[in-house]
Design a protein around this motif. Structure first.
Motif, short mmCIF file in Angstrom:
data_model
loop_
_atom_site.label_atom_id
_atom_site.label_comp_id
_atom_site.label_asym_id
_atom_site.label_seq_id
_atom_site.Cartn_x
_atom_site.Cartn_y
_atom_site.Cartn_z
N GLU A 73 2.23 1.73 -3.43
CA GLU A 73 1.23 2.17 -4.41
C GLU A 73 1.17 3.69 -4.48
O GLU A 73 0.76 4.27 -5.48
CB GLU A 73 -0.14 1.60 -4.05
CG GLU A 73 -0.27 0.09 -4.19
CD GLU A 73 -0.21 -0.37 -5.64
OE1 GLU A 73 -0.34 0.47 -6.53
OE2 GLU A 73 -0.03 -1.58 -5.86
N LYS A 74 1.58 4.34 -3.40
CA LYS A 74 1.56 5.80 -3.34
C LYS A 74 2.89 6.41 -3.78
O LYS A 74 2.95 7.58 -4.16
CB LYS A 74 1.23 6.25 -1.92
CG LYS A 74 -0.14 5.76 -1.43
CD LYS A 74 -0.36 6.15 0.02
CE LYS A 74 -1.70 5.63 0.53
NZ LYS A 74 -1.91 5.93 1.98
N ASP A 99 0.83 -1.21 0.00
CA ASP A 99 0.00 0.00 0.00
C ASP A 99 0.86 1.26 0.00
O ASP A 99 0.53 2.25 -0.66
CB ASP A 99 -0.92 0.00 1.22
CG ASP A 99 -2.04 -1.02 1.11
OD1 ASP A 99 -2.32 -1.47 -0.02
OD2 ASP A 99 -2.61 -1.38 2.16
N TYR A 132 9.83 -0.54 -5.78
CA TYR A 132 8.72 -1.42 -6.10
C TYR A 132 8.73 -1.72 -7.59
O TYR A 132 8.79 -0.81 -8.42
CB TYR A 132 7.40 -0.73 -5.72
CG TYR A 132 6.19 -1.60 -5.73
CD1 TYR A 132 6.22 -2.89 -5.19
CD2 TYR A 132 4.98 -1.15 -6.29
CE1 TYR A 132 5.09 -3.68 -5.18
CE2 TYR A 132 3.85 -1.95 -6.28
CZ TYR A 132 3.90 -3.22 -5.73
OH TYR A 132 2.79 -4.00 -5.72
#
Length: 236
Positions: free
Chosen positions: A184-185, A181, A235
């Motif tokens: 993802e930002k 999460d 990531y």
């Protein structure tokens, strides 16, 4: 030991016993032909003990290497005659290290890491895509550099060495989901950013195990800033 205790297999993720030995030689900035065997053996055994305390499983060859180093240390303690022309006991490990480095260099050019040069690390010409275009002087790192960084974080939390990692009260999968999460930002985060200053020791350890799993699953890549030493996760 209960079956539900979370475990990580070290050889499924990064490196083996020879990598650890080379890491210690680099870390101590010693001559590979003049290894302080007592010091390196102690640090090697300390690493094994620490990894086992983190519920990280070791392949049998780690223990074989530990036995070899201990045997060499014992031989070094034996008195020798002044005219004794016997081989230095350390040659037993020096030759395999050199052969290992030559083979690894031939296979992948050590990913730009000049292990035996005057610089511990140099940036190679075949850096992975996640290092290209970052605008920073980044270098690839392995498991043992990551462990060194994590041990520094642990020292700032507690001297208590026992942590319950049973499935009833902690979940690596949940922590992986939380880290995803975060990614993802933003495409990358520093290693230290994933360890809140007020986190307890259990939370810190589970975060570390989650990072290891994410590397094994090829969800993230690791890099370190050449000047500051800051570790960053990307990531992918």
């Amino acid at each position: 030991m209960p079956d539900d205790i979370y475990r990580v297999r070290i050889t499924d993720i990064f490196e083996g016993p020879m990598d650890l030995l080379v890491h210690l030689i680099i870390k101590n900035e010693v001559d590979i032909y003049d290894i302080p065997i007592a010091l390196i053996t102690k640090q090697y055994l300390d690493y094994i003990q620490w990894l086992e305390s983190m519920n990280i499983e070791l392949a049998g060859d780690f223990l074989v290497m530990a036995a070899t180093l201990t045997q060499i240390k014992s031989k070094m303690l034996l008195p020798t005659a002044e005219d004794d022309d016997q081989e230095d006991p350390r040659e037993e490990i020096t030759r395999p290290i050199m052969e290992y480095l030559q083979l690894k260099s031939a296979a992948d050019d050590l990913a730009g890491r000049a292990l035996l040069g005057k610089d511990t690390f140099t940036k190679g010409h075949d850096d992975a895509d996640y290092l290209i275009g970052q605008g920073e002087d980044l270098i690839k790192i392995g498991l043992f550099e990551l462990i060194d960084a994590f041990q520094k974080i642990l020292k700032n939390i507690s001297s208590d060495h026992l942590v319950d990692l049973t499935a009833d009260n902690i979940s690596v999968k949940d922590r992986i989901s939380e880290i995803v999460d975060i990614f993802e930002k933003q495409n990358s985060v520093t290693f230290n950013e994933l360890f809140p200053s007020k986190a307890n020791k259990s939370d810190v350890i589970i975060t570390f195990l989650a990072i290891l799993e994410m590397v094994k699953l090829n969800l993230v890549k690791l890099a370190q800033h050449a000047q500051t030493g800051i570790i960053r996760l990307f990531y992918i």
